[in-house]
Design a protein around this motif. Structure first.
Motif, PDB file in Angstrom:
ATOM      1  N   ARG A 173      -4.201  21.922   7.820  1.00 24.08           N
ATOM      2  CA  ARG A 173      -3.021  21.311   7.209  1.00 24.08           C
ATOM      3  C   ARG A 173      -3.080  21.330   5.689  1.00 24.08           C
ATOM      4  O   ARG A 173      -2.090  21.002   5.040  1.00 24.08           O
ATOM      5  CB  ARG A 173      -2.866  19.864   7.680  1.00 24.08           C
ATOM      6  N   GLY A 174      -4.247  21.657   5.139  1.00 25.83           N
ATOM      7  CA  GLY A 174      -4.400  21.675   3.690  1.00 25.83           C
ATOM      8  C   GLY A 174      -4.390  20.285   3.082  1.00 25.83           C
ATOM      9  O   GLY A 174      -3.916  20.094   1.971  1.00 25.83           O
ATOM     10  N   LEU A 213       0.841  -1.189   0.000  1.00 23.54           N
ATOM     11  CA  LEU A 213       0.000   0.000   0.000  1.00 23.54           C
ATOM     12  C   LEU A 213       0.877   1.240   0.000  1.00 23.54           C
ATOM     13  O   LEU A 213       1.913   1.274   0.660  1.00 23.54           O
ATOM     14  CB  LEU A 213      -0.880  -0.017   1.257  1.00 23.54           C
ATOM     15  N   ARG A 214       0.431   2.256  -0.733  1.00 24.07           N
ATOM     16  CA  ARG A 214       1.073   3.572  -0.705  1.00 24.07           C
ATOM     17  C   ARG A 214       0.022   4.608  -0.349  1.00 24.07           C
ATOM     18  O   ARG A 214      -1.023   4.673  -0.979  1.00 24.07           O
ATOM     19  CB  ARG A 214       1.656   3.919  -2.066  1.00 24.07           C
ATOM     20  N   VAL A 215       0.340   5.412   0.649  1.00 24.90           N
ATOM     21  CA  VAL A 215      -0.523   6.530   1.029  1.00 24.90           C
ATOM     22  C   VAL A 215       0.293   7.795   0.792  1.00 24.90           C
ATOM     23  O   VAL A 215       1.280   8.043   1.492  1.00 24.90           O
ATOM     24  CB  VAL A 215      -0.965   6.446   2.510  1.00 24.90           C
ATOM     25  N   PRO A 216      -0.092   8.588  -0.207  1.00 27.70           N
ATOM     26  CA  PRO A 216       0.698   9.782  -0.526  1.00 27.70           C
ATOM     27  C   PRO A 216       0.606  10.847   0.572  1.00 27.70           C
ATOM     28  O   PRO A 216      -0.365  10.900   1.327  1.00 27.70           O
ATOM     29  CB  PRO A 216       0.069  10.279  -1.826  1.00 27.70           C
ATOM     30  N   GLN A 217       1.625  11.666   0.625  1.00 25.43           N
ATOM     31  CA  GLN A 217       1.651  12.778   1.582  1.00 25.43           C
ATOM     32  C   GLN A 217       0.421  13.656   1.367  1.00 25.43           C
ATOM     33  O   GLN A 217       0.012  13.906   0.238  1.00 25.43           O
ATOM     34  CB  GLN A 217       2.916  13.605   1.374  1.00 25.43           C
ATOM     35  N   GLY A 218      -0.184  14.104   2.451  1.00 26.49           N
ATOM     36  CA  GLY A 218      -1.326  14.993   2.370  1.00 26.49           C
ATOM     37  C   GLY A 218      -2.661  14.297   2.204  1.00 26.49           C
ATOM     38  O   GLY A 218      -3.685  14.961   2.078  1.00 26.49           O
ATOM     39  N   ALA A 219      -2.682  12.975   2.220  1.00 24.32           N
ATOM     40  CA  ALA A 219      -3.935  12.232   2.049  1.00 24.32           C
ATOM     41  C   ALA A 219      -4.526  11.847   3.400  1.00 24.32           C
ATOM     42  O   ALA A 219      -3.814  11.696   4.386  1.00 24.32           O
ATOM     43  CB  ALA A 219      -3.689  10.972   1.218  1.00 24.32           C
ATOM     44  N   VAL A 220      -5.841  11.711   3.420  1.00 22.86           N
ATOM     45  CA  VAL A 220      -6.552  11.249   4.609  1.00 22.86           C
ATOM     46  C   VAL A 220      -7.252   9.950   4.226  1.00 22.86           C
ATOM     47  O   VAL A 220      -7.995   9.917   3.245  1.00 22.86           O
ATOM     48  CB  VAL A 220      -7.594  12.293   5.083  1.00 22.86           C
ATOM     49  N   TYR A 221      -6.986   8.900   4.983  1.00 20.16           N
ATOM     50  CA  TYR A 221      -7.566   7.590   4.696  1.00 20.16           C
ATOM     51  C   TYR A 221      -8.309   7.067   5.914  1.00 20.16           C
ATOM     52  O   TYR A 221      -7.911   7.327   7.050  1.00 20.16           O
ATOM     53  CB  TYR A 221      -6.468   6.576   4.340  1.00 20.16           C
TER      54      TYR A 221
END
Length: 179
Positions: free
Chosen positions: A176-177, A22-30
């Motif tokens: 946090r944008g 799994l990859r969760v990119p910077q700035g994402a909310v999961y």
């Protein structure tokens, strides 16, 4: 970025996670959705560096997490089971976290403690389950950590407080944008 590569974790012959990548990119909310025993808590405990995978790698921003103290100051884990030092107060926990999180926002802590009607001098052991969860959420949001991992965030919260916590998270995401 959070990255898991071929992560497997087994407990007593039962696989909680099986070859998870799994990859969760910077700035994402999961958010994680799944039935009891699906591996959500195991996944979060690995992200928090509490559990080590049997196989595979768990990295945040290219660094392994397990036993990496320098990386652990970059995230805050709100566990499904709250832990506080014996006889501690919210003030004690605030002071503890301030030592580890250099961006801890003490003014925001005071504001949120007041908004949630929590006495920072009262022994946490006398708090209800929901009140303990509120203290954890407040400390997590105020930590200033780059990543906030939440397990069973709304467990024990009454509907009014649940909505207040959702609003707090939404405010934090907006500040946090994040997306």
């Amino acid at each position: 970025m959070i990255e898991l590569s071929h992560v497997t974790k087994t407990f007593g012959g039962k696989k909680a996670l099986d070859e998870l990548s799994l990859r969760v990119p910077q700035g994402a909310v999961y958010g994680l959705i799944g039935s009891n025993g699906a591996g959500k808590s195991t996944f979060l405990r690995m992200l928090a560096g509490i559990l080590q995978p049997d196989e595979g790698t768990v990295q945040i921003d290219g660094a392994d997490i397990f036993e990496n103290i320098a990386m652990k100051e970059r995230f805050f884990f709100i566990s499904d089971e709250q832990f506080f030092f014996p006889n501690s107060t919210p003030q004690d926990m605030k002071n503890y976290y301030r030592r580890f999180y250099e961006k801890f926002d003490e003014q925001r802590y005071f504001k949120l403690m007041s908004a949630f009607g929590l006495d920072e001098m009262r022994k946490i052991r006398t708090f209800s389950k929901g009140m303990k969860k509120q203290v954890s959420v407040i400390c997590g949001v105020c930590s200033g950590a780059d990543y906030l991992f939440c397990d069973e965030t709304f467990d024990g919260l009454d509907p009014v407080v649940r909505q207040a916590v959702k609003s707090l998270f939404a405010e934090d995401v907006a500040e946090r944008g994040l997306t």
